[in-house]
Design an enzyme around this catalytic site. Structure first.
Site, short mmCIF file in Angstrom:
data_model
loop_
_atom_site.label_atom_id
_atom_site.label_comp_id
_atom_site.label_asym_id
_atom_site.label_seq_id
_atom_site.Cartn_x
_atom_site.Cartn_y
_atom_site.Cartn_z
N ASP A 82 -11.87 14.69 16.46
CA ASP A 82 -11.81 15.61 16.48
C ASP A 82 -12.94 16.80 17.01
OD1 ASP A 82 -10.05 17.54 18.33
OD2 ASP A 82 -9.27 18.54 16.28
N HIS A 83 -13.51 17.47 17.67
CA HIS A 83 -14.39 18.12 17.57
C HIS A 83 -15.79 17.80 18.02
CE1 HIS A 83 -12.47 21.80 18.93
NE2 HIS A 83 -11.31 21.56 17.90
N HIS A 174 -7.70 28.81 17.21
CA HIS A 174 -7.17 27.40 16.25
C HIS A 174 -6.99 28.86 14.45
CE1 HIS A 174 -10.12 25.15 17.93
NE2 HIS A 174 -9.51 24.78 17.81
N GLY A 175 -6.04 28.35 13.79
CA GLY A 175 -6.05 28.68 12.26
C GLY A 175 -5.32 29.80 12.38
N HIS A 202 -5.28 23.13 21.64
CA HIS A 202 -5.69 22.99 20.40
C HIS A 202 -5.39 24.75 20.19
CE1 HIS A 202 -9.60 19.75 19.69
NE2 HIS A 202 -8.26 20.17 21.58
N SER A 205 -1.09 26.09 16.80
CA SER A 205 -0.24 26.90 15.24
C SER A 205 0.10 27.71 15.32
CB SER A 205 -0.92 26.44 13.86
OG SER A 205 -0.75 24.95 13.09
ZN LIG Z 1 -9.35 22.18 18.59
#
Ligand SMILES: [Zn+2]
Length: 278
Positions: A82-83, A174-175, A202, A205
């Protein structure tokens, strides 16, 4: 079975109106949690490892463990970098046996990004791995730095880079916690019209389940997930530690974290199974 071909996994999921979960791991416990969740749900999974984590957990060891464990399972398991930050980092993962790689390319001007992504894609395909790149930029922690994916560029990007999967920036971050971000479905539809490449999300969450299910119906076939499971694992460790001078055994904390991590992933696999009847 041996490690799965991620393109085949995504093709099958797409036909069935589902998405494949790509779950980030960083130690043995998180690997075991992801695989146990896959077995419990009878669901394919992608085990993902962020290149930045390689400083703290040996990438070759991780690949050996995932290969070894996947061989004994009846569900398809992919292993994804990933990344990926550089050609050298991607090459290291390919040599270790990763079956899928992402080239990040954040902040690089478009033409240069196309050139570098093409080089990584050729390399990945030489190893028969699937290759992902990002169009636009999904930021981390807040909207700052967000660049939404331009539907006018997607066809050009896929054609000139040869990537199999495009991570599309369509509002996720993200996050975040669930419901803190919304997906831009108008943009997703416009992108979908322009390409047959697999679309990847991506920062899931932060997205509510209803939006995720709709995203899957509208063509997302790969969903990256980590933050919420990580939070659940940390909270489970705190609950196993009543405080005071009584220090719980390390194993008890580790097992509590692993169980919480697995529970969240199993829950995701239900959402990713979509709502369309086979
Ligand atoms: Zn990501």
């Amino acid at each position: 079975m041996p490690l799965g071909d991620v393109r085949a996994m995504l093709a099958t999921a797409g036909r069935r109106g589902r998405a494949v979960g790509s779950f980030n791991v960083f130690n043995l416990e998180t690997i075991e949690a992801v695989l146990a969740a896959a077995v419990a749900r009878g669901s394919p999974v992608i085990v993902a490892f962020t290149e930045r984590m390689a400083a703290d957990f040996d990438l070759e060891t991780l690949a050996l463990v995932v290969h070894h464990r996947a061989t004994a399972l009846d569900v398809p398991v992919g292993l994804h970098l990933d990344h990926g930050q550089s050609e050298a980092g991607v090459l290291r993962a390919l040599r270790a046996g990763f079956t899928s790689v992402m080239y990040d390319g954040a902040g690089i001007p478009y033409e240069e990004k196309v050139r570098r992504t093409r080089a990584v894609a050729d390399m990945g395909h030489g190893f028969r791995a699937a290759v992902e790149a990002e169009l636009g930029h999904v930021p981390r922690g807040s909207r700052q730095g967000e660049v939404l994916a331009d539907p006018g560029l997607v066809a050009d990007f896929v054609k000139r880079t040869g990537v199999d999967m495009v991570a599309v920036a369509i509002g996720s971050v993200h996050g975040l916690k669930a419901g803190e971000a919304r997906l831009n479905f108008t943009r997703l539809r416009a992108i979908r019209r322009e390409t047959d490449a697999y679309l990847s999300l991506h920062g899931s969450s932060g997205i509510a389940d209803a939006d995720l299910r709709r995203g899957i119906r509208e063509g997302i076939t790969k969903i990256s997930y980590f933050t919420a499971a990580s939070r659940a694992a940390s909270l489970a460790m705190r609950e196993s530690w009543p405080g005071g001078r009584n220090v719980p055994p390390y194993a008890a904390l580790s097992i509590a974290a692993r169980r919480a991590f697995q529970a969240r992933i199993q829950e995701r696999l239900v959402v990713y199974a979509g709502t369309r009847v086979r």
